[in-house]
Design an enzyme around this catalytic site. Structure first.
Site, PDB file in Angstrom:
ATOM      1  N   PRO A   1      47.795  53.957  57.985  1.00  0.00           N
ATOM      2  CA  PRO A   1      49.226  53.807  58.254  1.00  0.00           C
ATOM      3  C   PRO A   1      50.116  54.449  57.200  1.00  0.00           C
ATOM      4  CG  PRO A   1      48.103  51.774  58.788  1.00  0.00           C
ATOM      5  CD  PRO A   1      47.073  52.671  58.147  1.00  0.00           C
ATOM      6  N   CYS A   2      51.153  55.128  57.694  1.00  0.00           N
ATOM      7  CA  CYS A   2      52.025  55.899  56.805  1.00  0.00           C
ATOM      8  C   CYS A   2      53.360  55.218  56.531  1.00  0.00           C
ATOM      9  CB  CYS A   2      52.294  57.276  57.415  1.00  0.00           C
ATOM     10  SG  CYS A   2      53.268  57.216  58.946  1.00  0.00           S
ATOM     11  N   GLN A   3      53.624  54.086  57.182  1.00  0.00           N
ATOM     12  CA  GLN A   3      54.971  53.512  57.143  1.00  0.00           C
ATOM     13  C   GLN A   3      55.501  53.292  55.728  1.00  0.00           C
ATOM     14  OE1 GLN A   3      52.573  52.641  59.187  1.00  0.00           O
ATOM     15  NE2 GLN A   3      53.321  51.989  61.178  1.00  0.00           N
TER      16      GLN A   3
END
Length: 357
Positions: free
Chosen positions: A72-74
């Site tokens: 995940p890049c959030q």
């Protein structure tokens, strides 16, 4: 064929690239988002989805030659909170991928993420700082970033690595969508692998260096996960994709019926050249970018976001039971396969040289 374990699979864009360039096939996937699970069940009914990677006992999972994933890049994205790859963040799911690598011991690891991974802070130990700031700050200690942590963790597990930052527009896409790709290999396991690596694969997907942003007057904003928040959440430069599409010359006149929605897509306006370039580069005709929403109000088409990601028509949107929001979320979190293929092919010679030395 070599086997692949896919972590945070999404719509499988990174998997497609890994399998094409490294002559491999996927043995298992892992994702928990509703849209991704629907797609996995439809597209790969015979391949197990391991689900939540934080709950997997990796000792019970079939061994594979390659582990790939875009964790995940959030929390590292410029479009997110910038909390970094630290305790309690979604981006810290890298720890679960690292554990899978440690236990399964693949020969190859492929990791993909947003360019913010180069600058977002990461949890650290020893003399490395985890607080943001320039390298060599007042305390005289370097700052650890997310990409540095990933590379350091891989080095600690015995891997060597190459990394590249490549834009989707570099291979002909109509939007910028820069991504960081890491290709890591374990020297001992590579040396023991018969016929590894596939020497012929590196040429077919070479980076098309003739494609440059400077050749195009207007690139579209990229596809975003509708749930993204933060200063850059609405696309590169703050421009929202739906707003940009609706402000083409015909769209600006307004439309409220299905017939009018069809009319306004007959002209791409300032995006005509970049749309035509992607059609030529990827060989996939562009669908109408606008569809009628509730009460006939025009809105961005999920099928168009699917096309922007370099996917064949219906790859996401024809999955039974998938919603428009789930489709756009999948597209917004995915990697353009053609972009990933170019990145891997650009790095593959490094493995070839070391494996045959």
């Amino acid at each position: 064929m070599l086997t692949v374990g896919s972590i945070c699979t999404g719509y499988g864009g990174l998997d497609q690239a890994v399998c094409a360039v490294l002559n491999a096939q996927v043995a298992w996937t892992s994702d928990i988002s509703t849209g991704a699970c629907k797609l996995a069940a439809h597209r790969w009914p015979d391949i197990p989805n391991l689900g939540d990677i934080t709950a997997v006992s990796w000792h019970t999972v079939p061994t594979v030659d390659i582990i790939c994933g875009g964790t995940p890049c959030q929390d590292v994205s410029l479009a997110g909170r910038r909390a970094g790859m630290t305790e309690g963040t979604r981006s810290n799911l890298w720890e679960s991928m690292r554990e899978a690598i440690h236990v399964i011991k693949p020969s190859i690891v492929v990791w993909e993420n947003v360019p913010g991974a180069r600058s977002a802070r990461a949890a650290s130990a020893g003399d490395l700082e985890s607080e943001p700031g320039p390298v060599g700050d007042a305390d005289g200690k370097p700052v650890l970033r997310a990409l540095g942590r990933v590379l350091g963790d891989l080095a600690g597990l015995g891997f060597d690595a190459e990394w590249r930052s490549i834009r989707a527009s570099d291979v002909g896409a109509c939007h910028r969508r820069e991504r960081v790709f890491v290709l890591a290999w374990h020297p001992d396991r590579i040396a023991d692998a018969r016929g590894w690596p596939p020497l012929s694969a590196s040429h077919e997907h070479r980076l098309a260096r003739g494609y440059l942003d400077a050749q195009i007057l207007d690139l579209m904003p990229t596809v975003r996960d509708p749930s993204s928040t933060g200063p850059g959440a609405h696309g590169d430069g703050g421009a929202d994709l739906q707003t940009a599409i609706l402000h083409t010359p015909r769209a600006s006149r307004g439309a409220s019926t299905t017939e009018n929605c069809s009319m306004i897509t007959s002209q791409w306006g300032r995006y005509a050249d970049t749309v035509a370039r992607q059609e030529k580069a990827f060989g996939i005709p562009a669908p109408d970018p606008i569809e009628p929403g509730r009460n006939g109000t025009p809105r961005l088409s999920a099928r168009f976001t699917e096309w922007m990601q370099g996917l064949p028509a219906g790859w996401i949107c024809d999955v039974p039971g998938i919603t428009r929001t789930e489709s756009i979320e999948l597209a917004g979190n995915g990697v353009v396969p053609q972009q990933a293929k170019a990145a891997l092919a650009d790095m593959l010679p490094s493995i070839t040289e070391k494996a045959t030395a």
